[in-house]
Enzyme design. Sequence first.
Site, mmCIF file in Angstrom:
data_model
loop_
_atom_site.group_PDB
_atom_site.id
_atom_site.type_symbol
_atom_site.label_atom_id
_atom_site.label_comp_id
_atom_site.label_asym_id
_atom_site.label_seq_id
_atom_site.Cartn_x
_atom_site.Cartn_y
_atom_site.Cartn_z
ATOM 1 N N ASN A 56 35.176 33.668 41.893
ATOM 2 C CA ASN A 56 35.604 32.605 42.806
ATOM 3 C C ASN A 56 34.417 31.713 43.173
ATOM 4 O O ASN A 56 33.291 32.185 43.186
ATOM 5 C CB ASN A 56 36.197 33.218 44.078
ATOM 6 C CG ASN A 56 37.524 33.881 43.825
ATOM 7 O OD1 ASN A 56 38.302 33.438 42.993
ATOM 8 N ND2 ASN A 56 37.795 34.967 44.542
ATOM 9 N N HIS A 107 44.872 30.782 44.643
ATOM 10 C CA HIS A 107 44.913 31.208 46.036
ATOM 11 C C HIS A 107 45.785 30.305 46.909
ATOM 12 O O HIS A 107 45.941 30.555 48.100
ATOM 13 C CB HIS A 107 43.500 31.308 46.646
ATOM 14 C CG HIS A 107 42.706 32.449 46.091
ATOM 15 N ND1 HIS A 107 41.323 32.483 46.141
ATOM 16 C CD2 HIS A 107 43.076 33.582 45.447
ATOM 17 C CE1 HIS A 107 40.889 33.585 45.563
ATOM 18 N NE2 HIS A 107 41.941 34.270 45.139
ATOM 19 N N CYS A 147 43.794 36.115 38.423
ATOM 20 C CA CYS A 147 43.811 36.466 39.836
ATOM 21 C C CYS A 147 45.054 37.296 40.117
ATOM 22 O O CYS A 147 46.135 37.001 39.615
ATOM 23 C CB CYS A 147 43.825 35.191 40.688
ATOM 24 S SG CYS A 147 43.892 35.489 42.468
ATOM 25 N N HIS A 148 44.905 38.336 40.927
ATOM 26 C CA HIS A 148 46.029 39.248 41.177
ATOM 27 C C HIS A 148 46.826 38.903 42.430
ATOM 28 O O HIS A 148 47.740 39.647 42.808
ATOM 29 C CB HIS A 148 45.520 40.692 41.274
ATOM 30 C CG HIS A 148 44.399 40.875 42.252
ATOM 31 N ND1 HIS A 148 43.379 41.765 42.041
ATOM 32 C CD2 HIS A 148 44.110 40.271 43.427
ATOM 33 C CE1 HIS A 148 42.524 41.711 43.042
ATOM 34 N NE2 HIS A 148 42.960 40.831 43.906
#
Length: 467
Positions: free
Chosen positions: A159, A217, A181-182
Amino acid sequence: MNYIENHTKAENLKIAYIGGGSRGWARKLMSDLALEPAMSGSVYLYDIDREAAAANVIIGNMYSAKEEAVGNWKYFAADTLKEALSGADFVVISILPATLQEMGSDIHTPEKYGIYQSVGDTSGPGGIVRALRTVPMYKVFAEGIRDYCPNAWVINYTNPMTMCMSALYKYFPKIKAFGCCHEVFRTQNLICDAYNEKYGTNLERHDIHTKVLGINHFTWITEARYGNEDLWDIYADFADKYYEKGYGKPDTNWMNSNFACRHRVKFDLFKRYNCIAAAGDRHLAEFCPGKWYLENPDVVHKWEFGLTPISWRTRVLGDWKRDTVDFVEGRKPLEFNQSGEEGVLQMKALLGLSSMITNVNLPNVGQISNLPLGYIVETNACFGHDSVTPVTAGAMPRGVDNLVQRVAYNQELTVDAAISGNYEDAFKAFVNDPLVTISHVDARKLFNEMLENTKEYLPAYNDYLNK
């Protein structure tokens, strides 16, 4: 690619791991590789902390030697980036840009001005300053990949994801890279929880289809189905039910975890926009106007998620370092666990041994119609033999588009500023950030203080001072 393939297995693969001293992501990859029978080869760990990489070599080879291991992998510590990258089939990037001291400034310096961040590594003042020091590092990585393994597939975990990915493509336009990304996985699990609560079933996230679009995000789900069944109304009822009191499984206490939440931010955003926000509340909050969820610690507590202080990260890093020594010296046994990450599954699909559809970060080639072409966006993509093809997701929903576009333009301006060394442009992005609700004069003071605190990693810092 240089591997040997026989349609059911791929052997003699080479994986280069930049940030190979990682105590978190690297260990997950080691365990997942050991549990995958269809792939084998070598992993070259490169890290500016060579001692950490060397410790991971020992741990990686311990994983491979365990009786349960079905993947045959050998681990090596690379002395140079060139050694790690030369001839690699896959490159994994997972680094901490600078040290926790600089990250501490990213997170906590804005608090002097009443600006609170729950993560501070993607958006907000912290995300912008972190990007200014990260993008120059990615120039080195991108040019190394161009020179030593131009056909390798590159998986980024670092990130700020969007800005790291943008830098890779700007420095090496022909790179084959995607970001993982999880966060979306957890929201898919929440949708399954809604279904399971209503019907008493055990639906899991792989059982459902979701249409994903946005930026990392700050990703959104505009469609959720289980077979032919539309899950939208089920989630809407679930959000109504838990809007005030929040939702959490019995074994989860959000106050005891920096990652847990009660999903009240998600439910509030759903009520505002009739769209499912698909990330953890601590990330989502940072993309919204500062008065909504992050006005002060009391407001954060009201919304039932947590701020992540640098003291917590320091403590966890200390725990990981002690675990490393205990693993290497045999005082603590290594345990196999499927990490839940998809990196190995993605590699397997790219090798032609399987196929899959999952959400990743890629340049926008039209999969999101109302974000600019070329910007890094998060959508579903089809993985097949040597190909990652974005799935058309349509337009960001009205209302949501304004929130996402603001940050997307800001992130692109930040990357360009980091590449050019024009920190005045970075300041424009800084004062445009939705969390920066202070005066222009105070914003300049804050920006200058944050740059001073991370100047060792800013190539154009002296030029900025002399203007």
